[in-house]
Design a protein around this motif. Sequence first.
Motif, PDB file in Angstrom:
ATOM      1  N   TYR A 128     -11.510  -1.712  -2.298  1.00 29.73           N
ATOM      2  CA  TYR A 128     -10.685  -1.339  -1.147  1.00 29.73           C
ATOM      3  C   TYR A 128     -11.518  -1.273   0.132  1.00 29.73           C
ATOM      4  O   TYR A 128     -11.015  -1.500   1.227  1.00 29.73           O
ATOM      5  CB  TYR A 128      -9.994   0.011  -1.399  1.00 29.73           C
ATOM      6  N   LYS A 129     -12.810  -0.963   0.013  1.00 35.98           N
ATOM      7  CA  LYS A 129     -13.677  -0.772   1.189  1.00 35.98           C
ATOM      8  C   LYS A 129     -13.738  -2.011   2.082  1.00 35.98           C
ATOM      9  O   LYS A 129     -13.903  -1.893   3.286  1.00 35.98           O
ATOM     10  CB  LYS A 129     -15.086  -0.366   0.761  1.00 35.98           C
ATOM     11  N   THR A 130     -13.599  -3.186   1.476  1.00 34.50           N
ATOM     12  CA  THR A 130     -13.677  -4.422   2.257  1.00 34.50           C
ATOM     13  C   THR A 130     -12.342  -5.152   2.341  1.00 34.50           C
ATOM     14  O   THR A 130     -12.234  -6.116   3.093  1.00 34.50           O
ATOM     15  CB  THR A 130     -14.729  -5.383   1.659  1.00 34.50           C
ATOM     16  N   GLU A 180      -8.683   0.083   7.820  1.00 39.42           N
ATOM     17  CA  GLU A 180      -8.970   1.502   8.040  1.00 39.42           C
ATOM     18  C   GLU A 180      -7.677   2.309   8.027  1.00 39.42           C
ATOM     19  O   GLU A 180      -7.623   3.401   7.458  1.00 39.42           O
ATOM     20  CB  GLU A 180      -9.703   1.685   9.376  1.00 39.42           C
ATOM     21  N   SER A 181      -6.629   1.779   8.634  1.00 42.56           N
ATOM     22  CA  SER A 181      -5.339   2.488   8.659  1.00 42.56           C
ATOM     23  C   SER A 181      -4.783   2.682   7.255  1.00 42.56           C
ATOM     24  O   SER A 181      -4.238   3.742   6.929  1.00 42.56           O
ATOM     25  CB  SER A 181      -4.324   1.727   9.504  1.00 42.56           C
ATOM     26  N   GLU A 182      -4.902   1.663   6.415  1.00 43.25           N
ATOM     27  CA  GLU A 182      -4.400   1.766   5.041  1.00 43.25           C
ATOM     28  C   GLU A 182      -5.196   2.798   4.250  1.00 43.25           C
ATOM     29  O   GLU A 182      -4.622   3.618   3.517  1.00 43.25           O
ATOM     30  CB  GLU A 182      -4.473   0.396   4.348  1.00 43.25           C
ATOM     31  N   VAL A 223       0.815  -1.204   0.000  1.00 41.56           N
ATOM     32  CA  VAL A 223       0.000   0.000   0.000  1.00 41.56           C
ATOM     33  C   VAL A 223       0.856   1.265   0.000  1.00 41.56           C
ATOM     34  O   VAL A 223       0.583   2.209  -0.746  1.00 41.56           O
ATOM     35  CB  VAL A 223      -0.962  -0.018   1.212  1.00 41.56           C
ATOM     36  N   GLN A 224       1.885   1.294   0.816  1.00 43.41           N
ATOM     37  CA  GLN A 224       2.703   2.502   0.891  1.00 43.41           C
ATOM     38  C   GLN A 224       3.421   2.770  -0.434  1.00 43.41           C
ATOM     39  O   GLN A 224       3.430   3.904  -0.921  1.00 43.41           O
ATOM     40  CB  GLN A 224       3.722   2.378   2.028  1.00 43.41           C
ATOM     41  N   ALA A 225       4.003   1.761  -1.016  1.00 44.63           N
ATOM     42  CA  ALA A 225       4.698   1.925  -2.299  1.00 44.63           C
ATOM     43  C   ALA A 225       3.715   2.350  -3.380  1.00 44.63           C
ATOM     44  O   ALA A 225       3.983   3.266  -4.161  1.00 44.63           O
ATOM     45  CB  ALA A 225       5.397   0.633  -2.701  1.00 44.63           C
ATOM     46  N   ALA A 226       2.558   1.700  -3.430  1.00 43.54           N
ATOM     47  CA  ALA A 226       1.554   2.021  -4.443  1.00 43.54           C
ATOM     48  C   ALA A 226       1.079   3.462  -4.305  1.00 43.54           C
ATOM     49  O   ALA A 226       0.931   4.176  -5.299  1.00 43.54           O
ATOM     50  CB  ALA A 226       0.372   1.063  -4.322  1.00 43.54           C
ATOM     51  N   THR A 227       0.844   3.878  -3.083  1.00 47.40           N
ATOM     52  CA  THR A 227       0.350   5.230  -2.842  1.00 47.40           C
ATOM     53  C   THR A 227       1.354   6.267  -3.298  1.00 47.40           C
ATOM     54  O   THR A 227       0.997   7.253  -3.956  1.00 47.40           O
ATOM     55  CB  THR A 227       0.020   5.422  -1.347  1.00 47.40           C
ATOM     56  N   LEU A 238       0.039   7.878  11.022  1.00 49.72           N
ATOM     57  CA  LEU A 238      -0.683   6.945  10.156  1.00 49.72           C
ATOM     58  C   LEU A 238       0.242   5.850   9.634  1.00 49.72           C
ATOM     59  O   LEU A 238      -0.140   4.677   9.582  1.00 49.72           O
ATOM     60  CB  LEU A 238      -1.320   7.693   8.977  1.00 49.72           C
ATOM     61  N   GLU A 239       1.463   6.226   9.255  1.00 43.61           N
ATOM     62  CA  GLU A 239       2.429   5.244   8.736  1.00 43.61           C
ATOM     63  C   GLU A 239       2.779   4.200   9.791  1.00 43.61           C
ATOM     64  O   GLU A 239       2.963   3.028   9.461  1.00 43.61           O
ATOM     65  CB  GLU A 239       3.704   5.940   8.256  1.00 43.61           C
ATOM     66  N   LYS A 240       2.870   4.604  11.040  1.00 41.08           N
ATOM     67  CA  LYS A 240       3.232   3.675  12.109  1.00 41.08           C
ATOM     68  C   LYS A 240       2.174   2.602  12.331  1.00 41.08           C
ATOM     69  O   LYS A 240       2.458   1.543  12.874  1.00 41.08           O
ATOM     70  CB  LYS A 240       3.494   4.447  13.405  1.00 41.08           C
ATOM     71  N   LYS A 241       0.950   2.863  11.910  1.00 40.73           N
ATOM     72  CA  LYS A 241      -0.142   1.904  12.076  1.00 40.73           C
ATOM     73  C   LYS A 241      -0.214   0.892  10.935  1.00 40.73           C
ATOM     74  O   LYS A 241      -1.008  -0.036  10.984  1.00 40.73           O
ATOM     75  CB  LYS A 241      -1.485   2.652  12.173  1.00 40.73           C
ATOM     76  N   LEU A 242       0.630   1.081   9.921  1.00 41.99           N
ATOM     77  CA  LEU A 242       0.606   0.191   8.759  1.00 41.99           C
ATOM     78  C   LEU A 242       1.526  -0.999   8.957  1.00 41.99           C
ATOM     79  O   LEU A 242       2.519  -0.914   9.676  1.00 41.99           O
ATOM     80  CB  LEU A 242       1.037   0.963   7.508  1.00 41.99           C
ATOM     81  N   PRO A 243       1.235  -2.099   8.274  1.00 44.15           N
ATOM     82  CA  PRO A 243       2.130  -3.261   8.343  1.00 44.15           C
ATOM     83  C   PRO A 243       3.481  -2.939   7.700  1.00 44.15           C
ATOM     84  O   PRO A 243       3.570  -2.091   6.812  1.00 44.15           O
ATOM     85  CB  PRO A 243       1.407  -4.341   7.534  1.00 44.15           C
ATOM     86  N   ASP A 244       4.508  -3.625   8.144  1.00 43.39           N
ATOM     87  CA  ASP A 244       5.843  -3.461   7.574  1.00 43.39           C
ATOM     88  C   ASP A 244       5.844  -4.028   6.153  1.00 43.39           C
ATOM     89  O   ASP A 244       5.532  -5.193   5.937  1.00 43.39           O
ATOM     90  CB  ASP A 244       6.870  -4.193   8.441  1.00 43.39           C
TER      91      ASP A 244
END
Length: 186
Positions: A131-133, A137-139, A37-41, A169-175
Amino acid sequence: VLPFTLANFHNAKYVYVVRDPRDMALCWKENTVYGGVQAATKVWLKDQQENLKVYGYLKDLNRVLMIKFEDLISNTETTVNKTCDFLNIAYDEKMLDFHNKDVVKANAEMAITGGWDDLAKPIIKDNFNNYKTRLSESEIKYIENLCNDEMEYFGYQKDFPYEADLDSLEKKLPDESTLVDKVALK
């Protein structure tokens, strides 16, 4: 590339297709060849920021049409007609039968990522808002906050209010460090 194209193809027209960043990020998350998600965003945001510069210039020349991916798949015939009109080409309903062509099927099978499988199928008219399902929420909050201005420009409604603290927000995302394709982030 654009200066060369404009200098050498004086009548060239461009079709700019944009997709909701949340669904784009979901695709990357489910197909980890490119990252999560982070890379894609970050890629979506950089792409749109650069494309909007070009769009602003080409729009003034009446040489670009912007369409949303979601409109293309949910209202295909109208959107393809609009695109054909813009490009001054005749619409043919056979255009919507692309998935039956051997070359399309072969390309869908050759794709190393599996993200192209749908090319060999009829258009999936409701293939958006997944994406909704399938994102947390963090992503979703991360994507919406990083892409806030661009989403607003394109008319994508956010699900959550803006939060200024992107680090939180980034800290709540998976590594995602093992997923990220370093080339994608350049």
